[in-house]
Design an enzyme around this catalytic site. Structure first.
Site, PDB file in Angstrom:
ATOM      1  N   GLN A 183       0.844  -1.200   0.000  1.00  0.00           N
ATOM      2  CA  GLN A 183       0.000   0.000   0.000  1.00  0.00           C
ATOM      3  C   GLN A 183       0.874   1.243   0.000  1.00  0.00           C
ATOM      4  O   GLN A 183       0.375   2.351  -0.132  1.00  0.00           O
ATOM      5  CB  GLN A 183      -0.874   0.026   1.266  1.00  0.00           C
ATOM      6  N   ASN A 184       2.183   1.044   0.173  1.00  0.00           N
ATOM      7  CA  ASN A 184       3.076   2.190   0.307  1.00  0.00           C
ATOM      8  C   ASN A 184       3.408   2.796  -1.044  1.00  0.00           C
ATOM      9  O   ASN A 184       3.588   2.082  -2.025  1.00  0.00           O
ATOM     10  CB  ASN A 184       4.366   1.776   1.021  1.00  0.00           C
ATOM     11  N   VAL A 185       3.507   4.111  -1.050  1.00  0.00           N
ATOM     12  CA  VAL A 185       3.823   4.822  -2.296  1.00  0.00           C
ATOM     13  C   VAL A 185       5.261   5.344  -2.267  1.00  0.00           C
ATOM     14  O   VAL A 185       5.687   6.041  -3.175  1.00  0.00           O
ATOM     15  CB  VAL A 185       2.829   6.004  -2.520  1.00  0.00           C
ATOM     16  N   ASP A 186       6.000   4.996  -1.206  1.00  0.00           N
ATOM     17  CA  ASP A 186       7.305   5.637  -0.986  1.00  0.00           C
ATOM     18  C   ASP A 186       8.443   5.126  -1.870  1.00  0.00           C
ATOM     19  O   ASP A 186       9.516   5.739  -1.924  1.00  0.00           O
ATOM     20  CB  ASP A 186       7.701   5.556   0.501  1.00  0.00           C
ATOM     21  N   HIS A 246      -1.632   1.237  -4.219  1.00  0.00           N
ATOM     22  CA  HIS A 246      -1.986   2.646  -3.997  1.00  0.00           C
ATOM     23  C   HIS A 246      -1.120   3.597  -4.839  1.00  0.00           C
ATOM     24  O   HIS A 246      -1.068   4.791  -4.554  1.00  0.00           O
ATOM     25  CB  HIS A 246      -1.884   3.005  -2.506  1.00  0.00           C
ATOM     26  N   CYS A 300      -0.607  12.871 -16.057  1.00  0.00           N
ATOM     27  CA  CYS A 300      -1.233  14.061 -16.641  1.00  0.00           C
ATOM     28  C   CYS A 300      -2.752  14.007 -16.455  1.00  0.00           C
ATOM     29  O   CYS A 300      -3.380  12.985 -16.735  1.00  0.00           O
ATOM     30  CB  CYS A 300      -0.877  14.163 -18.126  1.00  0.00           C
ATOM     31  N   CYS A 343      -3.991  14.226 -20.611  1.00  0.00           N
ATOM     32  CA  CYS A 343      -3.781  13.109 -21.559  1.00  0.00           C
ATOM     33  C   CYS A 343      -3.517  11.778 -20.861  1.00  0.00           C
ATOM     34  O   CYS A 343      -3.366  10.749 -21.521  1.00  0.00           O
ATOM     35  CB  CYS A 343      -2.647  13.428 -22.535  1.00  0.00           C
ATOM     36  N   CYS A 356       2.324  17.716 -22.914  1.00  0.00           N
ATOM     37  CA  CYS A 356       1.148  18.214 -23.656  1.00  0.00           C
ATOM     38  C   CYS A 356       0.647  19.537 -23.092  1.00  0.00           C
ATOM     39  O   CYS A 356      -0.282  20.143 -23.632  1.00  0.00           O
ATOM     40  CB  CYS A 356       0.012  17.171 -23.642  1.00  0.00           C
ATOM     41  N   THR A 415       0.531  -2.881   8.698  1.00  0.00           N
ATOM     42  CA  THR A 415      -0.647  -2.151   8.227  1.00  0.00           C
ATOM     43  C   THR A 415      -1.737  -2.191   9.286  1.00  0.00           C
ATOM     44  O   THR A 415      -1.941  -3.218   9.932  1.00  0.00           O
ATOM     45  CB  THR A 415      -1.187  -2.704   6.879  1.00  0.00           C
TER      46      THR A 415
HETATM   47  P1  OAD Z   1      -1.265   3.039   9.077  1.00  0.00           P
HETATM   48  O1  OAD Z   1      -0.519   4.250   9.517  1.00  0.00           O
HETATM   49  O2  OAD Z   1      -2.740   3.101   9.099  1.00  0.00           O
HETATM   50  O3  OAD Z   1      -0.824   1.790   9.961  1.00  0.00           O
HETATM   51  C1  OAD Z   1       0.512   1.527  10.240  1.00  0.00           C
HETATM   52  C2  OAD Z   1       0.592   0.211  10.980  1.00  0.00           C
HETATM   53  O4  OAD Z   1       1.950  -0.105  11.161  1.00  0.00           O
HETATM   54  C3  OAD Z   1      -0.053   0.197  12.371  1.00  0.00           C
HETATM   55  O5  OAD Z   1      -0.834  -0.975  12.519  1.00  0.00           O
HETATM   56  C4  OAD Z   1       1.147   0.166  13.323  1.00  0.00           C
HETATM   57  O6  OAD Z   1       0.870  -0.565  14.518  1.00  0.00           O
HETATM   58  C5  OAD Z   1       2.173  -0.554  12.480  1.00  0.00           C
HETATM   59  N1  OAD Z   1       3.583  -0.254  12.780  1.00  0.00           N
HETATM   60  C6  OAD Z   1       4.132   0.923  13.127  1.00  0.00           C
HETATM   61  N2  OAD Z   1       5.464   0.812  13.246  1.00  0.00           N
HETATM   62  C7  OAD Z   1       5.768  -0.466  12.946  1.00  0.00           C
HETATM   63  C8  OAD Z   1       6.977  -1.211  12.871  1.00  0.00           C
HETATM   64  N3  OAD Z   1       8.160  -0.640  13.134  1.00  0.00           N
HETATM   65  N4  OAD Z   1       6.923  -2.517  12.521  1.00  0.00           N
HETATM   66  C9  OAD Z   1       5.726  -3.117  12.268  1.00  0.00           C
HETATM   67  N5  OAD Z   1       4.549  -2.466  12.328  1.00  0.00           N
HETATM   68  C10 OAD Z   1       4.567  -1.167  12.650  1.00  0.00           C
HETATM   69  O7  OAD Z   1      -0.701   2.680   7.625  1.00  0.00           O
HETATM   70  P2  OAD Z   1      -1.370   1.774   6.497  1.00  0.00           P
HETATM   71  O8  OAD Z   1      -2.068   0.603   7.087  1.00  0.00           O
HETATM   72  O9  OAD Z   1      -0.323   1.524   5.491  1.00  0.00           O
HETATM   73  O10 OAD Z   1      -3.640   5.293   1.798  1.00  0.00           O
HETATM   74  O11 OAD Z   1      -2.432   2.759   5.900  1.00  0.00           O
HETATM   75  C11 OAD Z   1      -3.206   2.324   4.824  1.00  0.00           C
HETATM   76  C12 OAD Z   1      -3.470   3.467   3.882  1.00  0.00           C
HETATM   77  O12 OAD Z   1      -4.013   4.561   4.595  1.00  0.00           O
HETATM   78  C13 OAD Z   1      -2.236   4.053   3.234  1.00  0.00           C
HETATM   79  O13 OAD Z   1      -1.815   3.325   2.085  1.00  0.00           O
HETATM   80  C14 OAD Z   1      -2.677   5.413   2.867  1.00  0.00           C
HETATM   81  C15 OAD Z   1      -3.315   5.778   4.176  1.00  0.00           C
HETATM   82  O14 OAD Z   1      -4.164   6.831   4.189  1.00  0.00           O
HETATM   83  C16 OAD Z   1      -3.810   6.274   0.929  1.00  0.00           C
HETATM   84  O15 OAD Z   1      -3.145   7.284   0.935  1.00  0.00           O
HETATM   85  C17 OAD Z   1      -4.882   5.978  -0.067  1.00  0.00           C
END
Ligand code: OAD
Length: 258
Positions: free
Chosen positions: A115-118, A133, A141, A144, A164, A202
Site C-alpha cells: 500500500q506504500n507509495v514511498d 496505492h 497528466c 492526456c 502536452c 498495516t
Molecule cells: P497506518 O498508519 O494506518 O498503519 C501503520 C501500521 O503499522 C499500524 O498498525 C502500526 O501498529 C504498524 N507499525 C508501526 N510501526 C511499525 C513497525 N516498526 N513494525 C511493524 N509495524 C509497525 O498505515 P497503512 O495501514 O499503510 O492510503 O495505511 C493504509 C493506507 O491509509 C495508506 O496506504 C494510505 C493511508 O491513508 C492512501 O493514501 C490511499
C-alpha cells in the site's frame, strides 16, 4: 520453495518457536505473498498514517489526499506531496525491506503487495511488486493521462506540467478513488493463490486493501501478521508476530543456509 536443510535445524535452535514454525511454512509453501503498509517504512524514518505521531493526526486527509482537495487547491496538494517526496528521498530502505527483496530473489513464487507509495521496496530490490496505492515518484497528466517517473526533489515547477501542457497529479490513489484495475486484480489473484500471506505493518482499516487478508484466509492461506500492535487482522491471523518489522523480517526470512 526449497526444503529445510540440516543447517536450518542448527540455525533454528534457540529461535522463537513461532518464528521457526512460520519459517518452515514459508519454505514449504509453493506460493507465498506479503501485504505491507506504512509500518514497514517506520524504521526508515517515514511517519505512519495512524496511531501516535501519524500523518493523519497532524493533517486532514480530506484536504490533501482526495480528488476534491486537488480540484480546490492543486498547488497546496502538490506542496504537500513535494514535501513528502523530499522526506522520503532523504531516507534509506531498512532491514525489513531488504529481507523481503532477498526472499524474493531466493523464491520464484513470492509476490509483494504494497500500500506504500514511498518506493522503498523498489530501492531495496523488490521487483515482483504490486503497488495498489500507486507511487509518489510517478506523475500522471490530468489531461492526456500520460504517466512518467520523476525523482526530482524538489520539483522545479508546482504544479508540474506534462509535455502536452496539461497539469500533472501525483500518481497515487486518493480516498474515494478506485485502485489501478489490473494491479488490483493481480493482488486479489495473488492473495487467493498464496499458501502463506504475511501482513506487515498495516492498520488494515483502509479498504479494499484490507480485504486481502480475509480473501487469502478464505482461500486457505496461513495468515502471519507482523506488527507492533494488534489490528483487525490479528483476529484472523494464524500467527501474530509482535514487534518491529525491521527486526522480525530478517529473522523470519533469512536464508536457511548460513
Ligand atoms: P497506518 O498508519 O494506518 O498503519 C501503520 C501500521 O503499522 C499500524 O498498525 C502500526 O501498529 C504498524 N507499525 C508501526 N510501526 C511499525 C513497525 N516498526 N513494525 C511493524 N509495524 C509497525 O498505515 P497503512 O495501514 O499503510 O492510503 O495505511 C493504509 C493506507 O491509509 C495508506 O496506504 C494510505 C493511508 O491513508 C492512501 O493514501 C490511499
Amino acid at each position: 520453495m526449497g526444503g529445510l536443510s540440516d543447517c536450518a535445524a542448527d540455525y533454528n535452535r534457540g529461535m522463537d518457536p513461532t518464528i521457526s514454525r512460520v519459517r518452515d511454512l514459508l519454505h514449504q509453501a509453493s506460493a507465498a505473498a506479503a501485504l505491507t503498509g506504512a509500518g514497514i517504512s517506520a524504521e526508515s524514518g517515514i511517519q505512519t498514517f495512524r496511531g501516535p505521531g501519524g500523518i493523519w493526526r497532524t493533517y486532514r486527509a480530506e484536504n490533501l489526499a482526495t480528488p476534491e482537495a486537488f480540484a480546490k487547491d492543486s498547488k497546496l496538494v502538490w506542496e504537500w506531496y513535494n514535501f513528502r517526496r523530499s522526506v522520503i528521498a532523504g531516507v534509506e530502505p531498512n532491514a525489513g525491506h531488504r529481507a523481503l527483496a532477498e526472499f524474493e530473489r531466493r523464491n520464484n513464487n513470492f509476490t509483494l503487495i504494497t500500500q506504500n507509495v514511498d518506493g522503498l521496496h523498489d530501492r531495496a530490490g523488490s521487483r515482483n511488486l504490486l503497488k495498489i496505492h500507486g507511487d509518489i515518484w510517478t506523475l500522471r497528466c490530468t489531461v492526456c493521462a500520460r504517466e512518467r517517473h520523476d525523482a526530482a526533489t524538489p520539483l522545479p515547477e508546482l504544479p508540474p506540467r506534462c509535455a502536452c501542457g496539461g497539469m500533472e497529479r501525483p500518481g497515487v490513489v486518493w480516498f474515494g478513488e478506485s485502485l489501478p484495475e489490473e494491479v488490483w486484480i493481480n493482488a486479489q489473484r495473488t492473495a487467493g493463490q498464496a499458501q502463506v500471506l504475511l501482513v506487515i505493518g498495516t492498520s488494515a482499516v483502509v479498504y479494499p486493501a484490507a480485504s486481502l487478508a480475509a480473501l487469502a484466509k478464505r482461500s486457505g492461506a496461513v495468515i502471519v501478521e507482523v506488527n507492533i500492535a494488534e489490528t483487525p487482522v490479528s483476529a484472523l491471523a494464524d500467527y501474530s508476530l509482535r514487534g518491529p518489522a525491521a527486526e522480525i523480517l530478517p529473522e523470519l526470512l533469512a536464508s536457511e543456509i548460513r
